[in-house]
Design a protein around this motif. Structure first.
Motif, short mmCIF file in Angstrom:
data_model
loop_
_atom_site.label_atom_id
_atom_site.label_comp_id
_atom_site.label_asym_id
_atom_site.label_seq_id
_atom_site.Cartn_x
_atom_site.Cartn_y
_atom_site.Cartn_z
N ALA A 246 0.79 -1.23 0.00
CA ALA A 246 0.00 0.00 0.00
C ALA A 246 0.83 1.28 0.00
CB ALA A 246 -0.94 0.01 1.21
N VAL A 247 2.09 1.21 0.41
CA VAL A 247 2.90 2.43 0.53
C VAL A 247 3.91 2.50 -0.62
CG1 VAL A 247 4.51 3.71 1.98
CG2 VAL A 247 2.65 2.39 3.04
N PRO A 248 3.76 3.46 -1.52
CA PRO A 248 4.72 3.63 -2.62
C PRO A 248 6.11 3.97 -2.09
CG PRO A 248 2.70 4.88 -3.01
CD PRO A 248 2.64 4.44 -1.60
N GLY A 249 7.13 3.38 -2.71
CA GLY A 249 8.50 3.67 -2.32
C GLY A 249 9.00 2.83 -1.16
N LEU A 250 8.13 1.98 -0.61
CA LEU A 250 8.53 1.12 0.51
C LEU A 250 8.96 -0.24 -0.04
CD1 LEU A 250 8.72 0.62 3.58
CD2 LEU A 250 6.33 -0.16 3.50
N ALA A 251 10.22 -0.60 0.19
CA ALA A 251 10.75 -1.86 -0.34
C ALA A 251 10.51 -3.02 0.62
CB ALA A 251 12.24 -1.72 -0.63
N ASP A 252 10.66 -2.77 1.92
CA ASP A 252 10.51 -3.87 2.87
C ASP A 252 10.24 -3.31 4.27
OD1 ASP A 252 10.31 -6.43 3.74
OD2 ASP A 252 12.42 -6.96 3.45
N VAL A 253 9.71 -4.19 5.11
CA VAL A 253 9.40 -3.84 6.50
C VAL A 253 9.97 -4.92 7.40
CG1 VAL A 253 7.59 -3.43 8.21
CG2 VAL A 253 7.27 -2.68 5.84
N GLY A 254 10.66 -4.54 8.45
CA GLY A 254 11.22 -5.51 9.38
C GLY A 254 11.23 -4.99 10.80
N HIS A 255 11.64 -5.86 11.71
CA HIS A 255 11.69 -5.51 13.13
C HIS A 255 10.36 -4.88 13.57
CE1 HIS A 255 16.01 -6.29 13.83
NE2 HIS A 255 16.11 -6.00 12.55
#
Length: 321
Positions: A246-255
């Motif tokens: 859903a978020v443009p420009g976001l490659a990955d999410v961690g921690h």
């Protein structure tokens, strides 16, 4: 930290916290505090009358209900104290304020309900082994008055914010009292019509089972908050997937860690990796907006992972599954 603060490194992993300050302590509703105080006064006052009525009539159902009203009084006092202290602002030692006191009070409420059920069960067994005479008339009058008082208190608390652990705990206590009063009325009528004394401990045990169910639900909810578990309805993996898509420009999410400070205060910390050419400020702002609008996470601390590695944290993620 500032609300929803984005950590920007001076080097690779140092953070700037000077943007602006704020208190994490929630605004305590005066309506909640007033409702609990009124309920406390009504319940505590009638508890004395019910103890006397239960003793004079010899009714275990009334004595059990009086014991439950005692725990109601304690529960309401703890709830009121939690709201009262919760208004205190955050300080240098308690940067999140005192709102978690309401969760501790909720835990005490649940444990007191378990203790009450154990006591009623013990007394009921003793009554079966050695039946005692019960005066149906006084028992009926006191039970009816108790029902009226509990209905009034339940109505007052229902008008408050039932999402709070303390309000929910107090409502469960009063609901148990309502059922206890109904059981006592039914027992008084049966004793008056048939003279069958065992109905008094039998109905006391039935009410205890209902109280036990409510106590378990309250205990699991407060325990999950104290253990900083993910709130109901939040799946960490689904949340990560939603942010990525859903978020443009976001490659990955961690921690990614999500927990509740208290009722209605969901918080999160996370690392984000940026797509090539993405604006860090824009992406972090969109992440926080998505968390707040779609997942009701009002406070998020976002750290940008500039190195491009170490984003995934399987062990941390597994803790919240």
């Amino acid at each position: 930290m500032s609300n929803g603060e984005t950590r920007v490194p001076e080097h690779q992993h140092s953070h700037d916290h000077s943007e602006h300050g704020h208190s994490h302590a929630p605004t305590v509703s005066a309506g909640n505090e007033r409702a609990v105080l009124i309920g406390l006064c009504l319940t505590g006052s009638f508890m004395v009358a019910e103890v006397i009525g239960g003793y004079l009539s010899g009714s275990l159902a009334l004595i059990a209900d009086a014991g439950h009203m005692l725990t109601d009084t304690v529960a309401l006092f703890l709830a009121w104290l939690g709201f009262r202290l919760g208004r205190r602002p955050a300080d240098i030692r308690r940067s999140f304020g005192y709102s978690r006191l309401e969760v501790l009070a909720g835990l005490i409420n649940a444990l007191s309900l378990f203790a009450l059920v154990g006591w009623i069960a013990y007394e009921a067994v003793q009554r079966f082994l050695a039946p005692e005479e019960v005066l149906a008339g006084p028992m009926f009058v006191v039970a009816v008055l108790g029902l009226i008082v509990n209905l009034v208190v339940f109505r007052i608390l229902s008008g408050a914010d039932a999402d709070h652990v303390n309000i929910k705990g107090a409502l469960l206590h009063v609901l148990g009292d309502l059922l206890g009063s109904v059981g006592a009325i039914a027992a008084a009528v049966i004793i008056w019509l048939t003279g069958w004394m065992p109905i008094d401990p039998i109905l006391s045990l039935l009410v205890s089972l209902l109280i036990l169910r409510s106590a378990w639900a309250l205990l699991t909810r407060t325990f999950n908050i104290l253990m900083e578990g993910a709130p109901d309805g939040i799946d960490i993996k689904e949340l990560q997937s939603d942010l990525r898509s859903a978020v443009p420009g976001l490659a990955d999410v961690g921690h990614l860690h999500v927990w509740s400070l208290s009722s209605g205060q969901t918080m999160a910390t996370l690392d984000i990796a940026l797509a090539p050419g993405a604006d860090p400020a824009v992406v972090s702002r969109e992440v926080k907006a998505r968390l707040a609008q779609q997942h009701d996470i009002g406070h998020a601390t976002v750290e940008i992972n500039w190195s491009g590695d170490g984003v995934d944290c399987p062990a941390a993620t597994a803790q919240h599954q």
